[in-house]
Design a protein around this motif. Structure first.
Motif, PDB file in Angstrom:
ATOM      1  N   SER A 198       0.411  11.808   4.509  1.00 34.93           N
ATOM      2  CA  SER A 198      -0.579  11.979   5.576  1.00 34.93           C
ATOM      3  C   SER A 198       0.041  11.672   6.928  1.00 34.93           C
ATOM      4  N   TRP A 199       0.930  10.690   6.980  1.00 35.31           N
ATOM      5  CA  TRP A 199       1.609  10.350   8.228  1.00 35.31           C
ATOM      6  C   TRP A 199       2.515  11.498   8.678  1.00 35.31           C
ATOM      7  N   LEU A 250       3.466   2.600  15.152  1.00 33.57           N
ATOM      8  CA  LEU A 250       2.611   1.483  14.759  1.00 33.57           C
ATOM      9  C   LEU A 250       1.887   1.784  13.451  1.00 33.57           C
ATOM     10  N   MET A 251       1.456   3.035  13.289  1.00 37.26           N
ATOM     11  CA  MET A 251       0.767   3.414  12.056  1.00 37.26           C
ATOM     12  C   MET A 251       1.716   3.366  10.866  1.00 37.26           C
ATOM     13  N   LEU A 277      -7.047  12.447   6.446  1.00 41.99           N
ATOM     14  CA  LEU A 277      -6.697  11.191   5.785  1.00 41.99           C
ATOM     15  C   LEU A 277      -6.057  10.233   6.782  1.00 41.99           C
ATOM     16  N   PHE A 278      -5.156  10.751   7.607  1.00 37.90           N
ATOM     17  CA  PHE A 278      -4.520   9.921   8.625  1.00 37.90           C
ATOM     18  C   PHE A 278      -5.562   9.406   9.611  1.00 37.90           C
ATOM     19  N   THR A 305      -8.731   8.951   9.092  1.00 39.27           N
ATOM     20  CA  THR A 305      -9.570   7.949   8.433  1.00 39.27           C
ATOM     21  C   THR A 305      -8.912   6.581   8.450  1.00 39.27           C
ATOM     22  N   GLN A 306      -7.608   6.545   8.181  1.00 35.99           N
ATOM     23  CA  GLN A 306      -6.891   5.272   8.182  1.00 35.99           C
ATOM     24  C   GLN A 306      -6.814   4.686   9.590  1.00 35.99           C
ATOM     25  N   LEU A 307      -6.620   5.537  10.581  1.00 34.63           N
ATOM     26  CA  LEU A 307      -6.594   5.070  11.969  1.00 34.63           C
ATOM     27  C   LEU A 307      -7.936   4.462  12.348  1.00 34.63           C
ATOM     28  N   ASN A 308      -9.022   5.128  11.984  1.00 29.24           N
ATOM     29  CA  ASN A 308     -10.357   4.624  12.308  1.00 29.24           C
ATOM     30  C   ASN A 308     -10.641   3.301  11.616  1.00 29.24           C
TER      31      ASN A 308
END
Length: 215
Positions: A8-9, A39-40, A169-170, A172-175
């Motif tokens: 996803s990244w 950072l992610m 997906l990316f 969602t993880q950021l949020n």
């Protein structure tokens, strides 16, 4: 080999780079976007019990900086809009289209994905050559073109998610991080084990006996 989070990244890096017309994969372009992805990547590494890079701040400071970058870039909204911008392909190319080849053209100026279904390999290659020739003649990289083979458009989107802005997906993880939650690691559910000691079953041959009697 990549985990789901890693993929996803990588997908998000390429998709944002395509939309912005920057080689983010080559570490070129917006320094803010590059910093956000760095950072992610640290957050994803920690979620998968790997060691975070030594040149990034602590988790709390990372989340604080991610919030600042998201506010400046409007990153979450952009990632969402990228998916909306290409959903027209669900209408333009129905899932029951029996095409074997698809020419995907990403217009860097219009920020749009165009899909041309083809049924004959010869004409598919001809369309691909024509699309490439337009960029060669102009001397400008106005589009990214790829010719792929797939049974259904759904398979096409799974195989080439970066061309369809499939970065949810990316996002969602950021949020989750922006809301103070941890990255959600994906795991594979345990598979049912085959019982090799299962007792032998006697087949029901009633239907066979009836057939013999009827004949």
């Amino acid at each position: 080999m990549r985990t789901r989070l890693q993929h996803s990244w990588a997908t998000a890096v390429e998709a944002v780079g395509l939309f912005r017309g920057e080689d983010l994969k080559g570490n070129k372009g917006s320094q803010n976007w590059l910093r956000l992805f760095k950072l992610m990547s640290a957050e994803f590494a920690m979620a998968e019990s790997s060691k975070a890079p030594s040149n990034v701040p602590s988790h709390d400071d990372r989340v604080k900086e991610l919030r600042e970058l998201d506010a400046e870039l409007d990153a979450s909204a952009m990632l969402q809009n990228m998916s909306h911008a290409v959903r027209w392909t669900d209408i333009a190319v129905p899932s029951n289209t029996p095409a074997r080849y698809y020419l995907i053209r990403f217009d860097n100026a219009l920020k749009r994905v165009m899909v041309e279904p083809h049924f004959v390999p010869r004409w598919a290659m001809k369309s691909y050559d024509n699309a490439e020739e337009l960029d060669n003649q102009s001397g400008r990289e106005t589009s990214n073109v790829v010719l792929v083979e797939a049974d259904k458009i759904e398979n096409l989107k799974v195989a080439y998610p970066n061309y369809f802005g499939d970065v949810q997906l990316f996002k969602t993880q950021l949020n989750r991080l922006l809301k103070g939650k941890d990255v959600e690691e994906y795991t594979v559910a345990p598979q049912e084990q085959v019982n090799t000691n299962r007792p032998r079953e006697n087949p029901d041959l009633v239907w066979f006996k009836r057939r013999i009697r009827w004949s």
